[in-house]
Design a protein around this motif. Structure first.
Motif, PDB file in Angstrom:
ATOM      1  N   THR B 192      -4.845 -15.521  50.890  1.00  0.00           N
ATOM      2  CA  THR B 192      -5.770 -14.633  51.600  1.00  0.00           C
ATOM      3  C   THR B 192      -6.376 -13.608  50.625  1.00  0.00           C
ATOM      4  O   THR B 192      -5.680 -13.115  49.739  1.00  0.00           O
ATOM      5  N   PRO B 193      -7.671 -13.307  50.769  1.00  0.00           N
ATOM      6  CA  PRO B 193      -8.275 -12.278  49.916  1.00  0.00           C
ATOM      7  C   PRO B 193      -7.490 -10.963  49.991  1.00  0.00           C
ATOM      8  O   PRO B 193      -7.015 -10.586  51.063  1.00  0.00           O
ATOM      9  N   LEU B 402     -10.680 -18.277  56.576  1.00  0.00           N
ATOM     10  CA  LEU B 402     -11.785 -19.076  56.030  1.00  0.00           C
ATOM     11  C   LEU B 402     -13.131 -18.568  56.542  1.00  0.00           C
ATOM     12  O   LEU B 402     -14.116 -18.507  55.790  1.00  0.00           O
ATOM     13  N   TYR B 404     -13.723 -15.515  57.441  1.00  0.00           N
ATOM     14  CA  TYR B 404     -13.929 -14.239  56.737  1.00  0.00           C
ATOM     15  C   TYR B 404     -14.473 -14.506  55.330  1.00  0.00           C
ATOM     16  O   TYR B 404     -15.436 -13.876  54.893  1.00  0.00           O
ATOM     17  N   LYS B 405     -13.854 -15.470  54.650  1.00  0.00           N
ATOM     18  CA  LYS B 405     -14.296 -15.794  53.286  1.00  0.00           C
ATOM     19  C   LYS B 405     -15.756 -16.252  53.284  1.00  0.00           C
ATOM     20  O   LYS B 405     -16.542 -15.866  52.417  1.00  0.00           O
ATOM     21  N   LYS B 406     -16.075 -17.096  54.285  1.00  0.00           N
ATOM     22  CA  LYS B 406     -17.431 -17.637  54.353  1.00  0.00           C
ATOM     23  C   LYS B 406     -18.438 -16.511  54.551  1.00  0.00           C
ATOM     24  O   LYS B 406     -19.456 -16.441  53.866  1.00  0.00           O
ATOM     25  N   ASN B 409     -18.635 -14.366  51.387  1.00  0.00           N
ATOM     26  CA  ASN B 409     -19.404 -15.061  50.344  1.00  0.00           C
ATOM     27  C   ASN B 409     -20.892 -15.013  50.636  1.00  0.00           C
ATOM     28  O   ASN B 409     -21.713 -14.840  49.733  1.00  0.00           O
TER      29      ASN B 409
END
Lengths: 275, 412
Positions: B192-193, B402, B404-406, B409
């Motif tokens: 996780t970030p 995922l 959140y990451k998307k 980004n």
């Protein structure tokens, strides 16, 4: 828009398919065996008696202080089973009977299933059935007892002729069975209740029993194995016309809601509200 | 400005995570006080004193007006792990020492013992395991004939994975479940970030069943959850994620339900940038690797006696067990609505197909909802137990990360 149709149609079809399955299968009795752990695989410690008992079964004993009664796992004549044995002493004690019971209590759906079933099992009797010739009273027993609190049914497995003794609250069915070999026997409890003219009870105890009276002291043993209850799957009831109508109406309503949602989305899209 | 905002948010999340961990530790402290038999186990008293001290330290740290708490940002995670270990000790060594709460782990452990002696466990009656591991009678599985389940009903990796405890002469297989559980938590946490790590595990600690009670009670589902979590970590490498999926399927039947959805995933994912040919190749790679990873641990037992292996592995998947459920079939179990298992099976299949059609059609939106489908399908089946649903939580947490990451980004 065409993609949204997939959601609407698939959801509607899902409801329809489940409804059809519901209407088709409704009323089919799913009855697991009323007797649990019939092969007595797992033995646990009973803290009350500090002895081991088959999981989900209970052991009851009627005996005097000098008598002995036991239940244990045993393999005899190449077949694993459970052994019931009693030792009746010669001493004159208050109790006429010395017995050991291996019991399960049934009520509700299990009782219904039992009255709709045939119970089969392997039995290995080792002694003759004795009874008082004049009164036909039993003096020992190896078999199955069905006890509903008011009435008793005994299935006795012994090398005697097939015969039935009917008393007001006690019915004894002697099933001819050779001694000292395994024999496969089946019993129909509902049939005996009908023959005895008794009503189906609210609850009953299914008991494997071995016992003797003060007339026949000594060691007595018998074996059971491969208990099996055959319960036919049958349709108990079907959906009534009213319930079927409700089911159809529910489906029409759901499909109507889905169709309305589809039309509204289509209109929004046509009017340019959708990105 | 942007960095300062992130730092402030991270500090707030760390404080929140400290308070959450403290609350969880207090709740478990009470449970351990109840089940810890403290009059005869002084070590439990020591553990309780330590855990309560830890909880109060987290109280202070969470409310300390200092940004330096960022230096101990992982303390909440470590505290939760410590809480798990303490509760694991109390449950497995004090409350239920040497006694498994499920027949499944008893059979798996006994199967490992048999196989170590050169005996094929799929052809054996395993009922001795119930006595050897003092299985709680309340959790013994029954068949419709009233008989006890006494055969191995899982793929081979379920017991092969227990071999290390045999080699190390460890008597209690529950420790292996905890190793897998802690690895699962660690993988999710590290993957996780950094800025959202403090709160990422909160959904898993929403109750103590998932992280403590089930594993301590010998529910072995973390054995398949870890490979699935790794599958998500390596989802962009089809061969590696395929191996992980195959290993998960070789441990228990539950992940099998994912197979059609994952095929859709690999066929549809990255449509904008990957050609059809490449996507077909990715899908075939994933499928081939999954089948290979599933087959390797099972092959020996298939070869020895395919019928016994097939019967053992497919029995729980197709039924032949009594209705027992926290799912839809409660209406039959508790309310007496007369419906046979076939109805629930058809319902589960129909709903599963509906999910599949919609997943294919609306893949872009539904891509990461995939882990919810097996839970819902199993809830509809005639035998839907809590562990069939709750163990999808780690995967659902990864979906949220995922997304959140998307978004992160896209913004950057």
């Amino acid at each position: 828009m065409k993609h949204r149709v997939v959601a609407l149609i698939s959801t509607a079809l899902c409801f329809l398919a489940v409804s059809v399955a519901f209407a088709n299968y409704y009323g089919q009795i799913f009855q697991p065996s009323p007797i649990l752990n019939p092969n007595m695989k797992f033995w646990t410690v009973d803290p009350n008696t500090n002895s081991t008992v088959p999981y989900l079964w209970q052991i009851d004993e009627i005996r005097g202080p000098s008598d002995n009664a036991s239940v244990f796992q045993a393999a005899i004549a190449s077949r694993p089973g459970v052994s019931l044995s009693v030792f009746r002493s010669n001493e004159n004690e208050s109790s006429v009977w010395t017995t050991v019971h291996l019991r399960q209590d049934l009520h509700g759906q299990a009782l219904d299933a039992m009255f709709n079933s045939t119970v089969s099992l392997w039995v290995f009797p080792t002694f003759t059935y004795w009874y008082n010739q004049r009164y036909k009273n039993p003096e020992n027993v190896f078999g199955i007892e069905i006890n509903d609190g008011s009435n008793l049914v005994w299935y006795v497995f012994a090398d005697d002729q097939n015969q039935v003794y009917q008393f007001p609250h006690h019915r004894i069915i002697v099933i001819q069975t050779p001694l000292n070999v395994w024999s496969y026997r089946s019993v129909d409890i509902a049939h005996e209740y009908t023959q005895a003219g008794w009503k189906k009870p609210d609850s009953l105890s299914f008991i494997l029993i071995l016992g003797t009276t003060n007339i026949h002291p000594g060691n007595w043993v018998g074996y059971f194995s491969g208990l099996n209850v055959e319960t036919p799957l049958e349709r108990m009831s079907t959906l009534s016309a009213l319930n079927m109508g409700t089911l159809v109406a529910s489906n029409v309503l759901i499909i109507g809601i889905l169709a309305t949602a589809g039309i509204l989305m289509w209109k929004r899209e046509r009017d340019g509200y959708v990105n | 400005m942007s960095n300062r905002t992130i730092t402030l948010n991270e500090t707030f999340l760390i404080r929140l995570s400290f308070l959450f961990a403290a609350g969880f530790i207090l709740a478990e402290g009470l449970q351990n006080w109840i089940r810890g038999d403290i009059e005869t186990h002084p070590e439990v008293v020591v553990l309780l004193l330590i855990t309560y001290t830890l909880a109060f330290a987290l109280f202070i740290l969470a409310t300390l007006n200092s940004k330096s708490i960022i230096c101990v940002k992982d303390l909440a995670f470590l505290s939760l792990v410590a809480s798990i270990l303490v509760s694991w000790y109390v449950i497995t060594h004090v409350e239920h020492p040497g006694a498994y709460q499920t027949d499944a782990l008893a059979f798996a452990h006994y199967s490992a013992i048999l196989f170590a002696r050169g005996i094929n466990p799929y052809t054996q009656s395993l009922d001795s395991a119930l006595t050897i591991f003092s299985v709680n009678p309340q959790f013994i599985t029954l068949t419709p004939t009233g008989d006890l389940v006494s055969t191995l009903n899982y793929p081979a990796l379920q017991f092969l994975v227990l071999f290390p405890i045999l080699w190390l002469h460890i008597q209690d297989a529950r420790i292996m479940i905890y190793v897998f559980e802690l690895l699962t938590l660690f993988v999710i946490y590290r993957w996780t970030p950094r800025e959202i790590r403090p709160i990422v595990l909160i959904p898993l600690f929403a109750g103590s069943d998932l992280v403590i009670n089930f594993s301590a009670g010998a529910v072995a589902d973390f054995l398949w959850v870890l490979p699935l979590v790794l599958m998500v970590v390596w989802i962009d490498r089809p061969w590696l994620s395929g191996i992980m999926f195959g290993l998960a399927c070789a441990t228990k039947q539950t992940p099998w339900l994912l197979a059609p959805f994952l095929i859709v995933w690999f066929m549809r994912d990255g449509r904008a940038i990957i050609s059809v040919r490449q996507r077909i190749r990715r899908t075939l790679t994933f499928t081939a690797c999954a089948i290979t990873a599933f087959t390797i641990p099972n092959a020996w037992f298939m070869w020895l006696n395919f019928t016994a292996w097939y019967t053992g592995v497919v029995t729980p998947a197709l039924g032949n067990l009594v209705v027992l459920s926290q799912g839809l079939s409660l209406i039959t179990l508790a309310l007496g609505v007369p419906l046979p298992p076939q109805f629930y099976l058809i319902t589960a299949v129909v709903v599963g197909l509906t999910f599949l059609v919609n997943y294919f059609t609306y893949f872009e939106k539904m891509r990461l909802t995939v882990w919810a489908f097996p839970a819902i399908i199993l809830w509809l089946s005639y035998r839907g137990l809590q562990n069939y649903f709750v163990f999808w939580m780690p995967l659902l947490v990864m979906s949220a990360v995922l997304l959140y990451k998307k978004r992160f980004n896209n913004e950057t």
